[in-house]
Write a protein that holds these residues in place. Sequence first.
Motif, PDB file in Angstrom:
ATOM      1  N   ASP A 164       4.264   1.564  -7.119  1.00 34.07           N
ATOM      2  CA  ASP A 164       5.690   1.905  -7.131  1.00 34.07           C
ATOM      3  C   ASP A 164       5.910   3.340  -7.591  1.00 34.07           C
ATOM      4  OD1 ASP A 164       6.264  -0.628  -6.254  1.00 34.07           O
ATOM      5  OD2 ASP A 164       6.922  -1.378  -8.208  1.00 34.07           O
ATOM      6  N   ILE A 165       5.234   3.732  -8.657  1.00 34.01           N
ATOM      7  CA  ILE A 165       5.391   5.099  -9.174  1.00 34.01           C
ATOM      8  C   ILE A 165       4.844   6.100  -8.165  1.00 34.01           C
ATOM      9  CG2 ILE A 165       4.722   6.715 -10.998  1.00 34.01           C
ATOM     10  CD1 ILE A 165       4.727   4.326 -12.920  1.00 34.01           C
ATOM     11  N   LEU A 166       3.692   5.804  -7.598  1.00 32.22           N
ATOM     12  CA  LEU A 166       3.109   6.689  -6.594  1.00 32.22           C
ATOM     13  C   LEU A 166       4.056   6.863  -5.417  1.00 32.22           C
ATOM     14  CD1 LEU A 166       0.742   8.344  -5.470  1.00 32.22           C
ATOM     15  CD2 LEU A 166      -0.208   6.208  -4.585  1.00 32.22           C
ATOM     16  N   ARG A 167       4.609   5.771  -4.938  1.00 33.16           N
ATOM     17  CA  ARG A 167       5.544   5.833  -3.811  1.00 33.16           C
ATOM     18  C   ARG A 167       6.768   6.668  -4.164  1.00 33.16           C
ATOM     19  NH1 ARG A 167       7.445   0.631  -3.525  1.00 33.16           N
ATOM     20  NH2 ARG A 167       9.019   1.359  -4.982  1.00 33.16           N
ATOM     21  N   ILE A 172      -5.918   3.102  -0.020  1.00 34.38           N
ATOM     22  CA  ILE A 172      -5.950   2.136   1.079  1.00 34.38           C
ATOM     23  C   ILE A 172      -7.256   2.159   1.864  1.00 34.38           C
ATOM     24  CG2 ILE A 172      -3.450   2.197   1.315  1.00 34.38           C
ATOM     25  CD1 ILE A 172      -3.802   3.858   3.850  1.00 34.38           C
ATOM     26  N   LYS A 173      -8.080   3.174   1.645  1.00 37.29           N
ATOM     27  CA  LYS A 173      -9.329   3.299   2.395  1.00 37.29           C
ATOM     28  C   LYS A 173     -10.173   2.032   2.233  1.00 37.29           C
ATOM     29  CE  LYS A 173     -12.194   6.120   0.636  1.00 37.29           C
ATOM     30  NZ  LYS A 173     -12.804   7.331   0.134  1.00 37.29           N
ATOM     31  N   GLY A 174     -10.562   1.452   3.372  1.00 38.66           N
ATOM     32  CA  GLY A 174     -11.409   0.276   3.352  1.00 38.66           C
ATOM     33  C   GLY A 174     -10.685  -1.043   3.130  1.00 38.66           C
ATOM     34  N   LYS A 175      -9.372  -0.994   2.959  1.00 42.02           N
ATOM     35  CA  LYS A 175      -8.608  -2.215   2.716  1.00 42.02           C
ATOM     36  C   LYS A 175      -8.098  -2.782   4.048  1.00 42.02           C
ATOM     37  CE  LYS A 175      -7.797  -1.575  -2.029  1.00 42.02           C
ATOM     38  NZ  LYS A 175      -8.612  -0.461  -2.257  1.00 42.02           N
ATOM     39  N   THR A 176      -7.899  -4.059   4.082  1.00 45.77           N
ATOM     40  CA  THR A 176      -7.349  -4.699   5.280  1.00 45.77           C
ATOM     41  C   THR A 176      -5.848  -4.410   5.354  1.00 45.77           C
ATOM     42  OG1 THR A 176      -6.790  -6.756   4.143  1.00 45.77           O
ATOM     43  CG2 THR A 176      -9.025  -6.581   5.105  1.00 45.77           C
ATOM     44  N   PRO A 177      -5.288  -4.503   6.559  1.00 46.84           N
ATOM     45  CA  PRO A 177      -3.831  -4.309   6.673  1.00 46.84           C
ATOM     46  C   PRO A 177      -3.043  -5.264   5.779  1.00 46.84           C
ATOM     47  CG  PRO A 177      -4.840  -4.235   8.834  1.00 46.84           C
ATOM     48  CD  PRO A 177      -5.930  -4.642   7.869  1.00 46.84           C
ATOM     49  N   GLU A 178      -3.541  -6.485   5.626  1.00 49.34           N
ATOM     50  CA  GLU A 178      -2.840  -7.464   4.791  1.00 49.34           C
ATOM     51  C   GLU A 178      -2.795  -7.008   3.337  1.00 49.34           C
ATOM     52  OE1 GLU A 178      -5.379  -8.326   6.922  1.00 49.34           O
ATOM     53  OE2 GLU A 178      -4.090  -9.123   8.496  1.00 49.34           O
ATOM     54  N   VAL A 179      -3.906  -6.498   2.826  1.00 42.90           N
ATOM     55  CA  VAL A 179      -3.963  -6.022   1.438  1.00 42.90           C
ATOM     56  C   VAL A 179      -3.063  -4.806   1.260  1.00 42.90           C
ATOM     57  CG1 VAL A 179      -5.462  -5.004  -0.327  1.00 42.90           C
ATOM     58  CG2 VAL A 179      -6.243  -6.986   0.977  1.00 42.90           C
ATOM     59  N   ILE A 180      -3.064  -3.918   2.240  1.00 40.82           N
ATOM     60  CA  ILE A 180      -2.201  -2.729   2.178  1.00 40.82           C
ATOM     61  C   ILE A 180      -0.740  -3.148   2.154  1.00 40.82           C
ATOM     62  CG2 ILE A 180      -1.460  -0.654   3.415  1.00 40.82           C
ATOM     63  CD1 ILE A 180      -4.400  -0.503   4.478  1.00 40.82           C
ATOM     64  N   ILE A 182       5.029  -3.820   1.790  1.00 37.44           N
ATOM     65  CA  ILE A 182       5.558  -3.496   3.106  1.00 37.44           C
ATOM     66  C   ILE A 182       5.898  -4.811   3.779  1.00 37.44           C
ATOM     67  CG2 ILE A 182       5.065  -2.447   5.342  1.00 37.44           C
ATOM     68  CD1 ILE A 182       2.989  -0.678   3.826  1.00 37.44           C
ATOM     69  N   GLY A 183       7.174  -4.992   4.114  1.00 39.83           N
ATOM     70  CA  GLY A 183       7.619  -6.268   4.639  1.00 39.83           C
ATOM     71  C   GLY A 183       7.261  -6.516   6.085  1.00 39.83           C
TER      72      GLY A 183
END
Length: 136
Positions: A57-60, A86-94, A100-101
Amino acid sequence: MIAEKKKTENMVIPLTDITGNILAKVIDFLNKHAEVETSDEDKKIWDAQFVNFEGTDILRDVAAAADFLDIDDLILLTGQRVFNWIKGKTPEVIHQTFRIGYQIQTTPKKEENIRRRNGWAFDSYLHHAAGTVSFF
């Protein structure tokens, strides 16, 4: 934004979407980067610690404030942090991490096609070979 104006003395900047906490972080960043006695190497070390926020949240919010205020160095720094996160993470985890809704509905075949066309985004070697700084 500010650089485009000729007279900035009486310029009003609407900050309704930037909280005091986030604005304080932006000012800390600007103050550190304005210090002429601090070496570039020391600023890089400070930057790495600066963007090591507890949550996304703070980063965003800092990234959004940097974008709104057109602070290129802070935009790049927060963007690099997001990339590293986010590098190496799945879209679901991101999606879950950044809350992200909207999720694109896709089939395995479409996902394979996306990965094939955008292989650079899934190959961490290319980013390290390009000299990208890692904050982890």
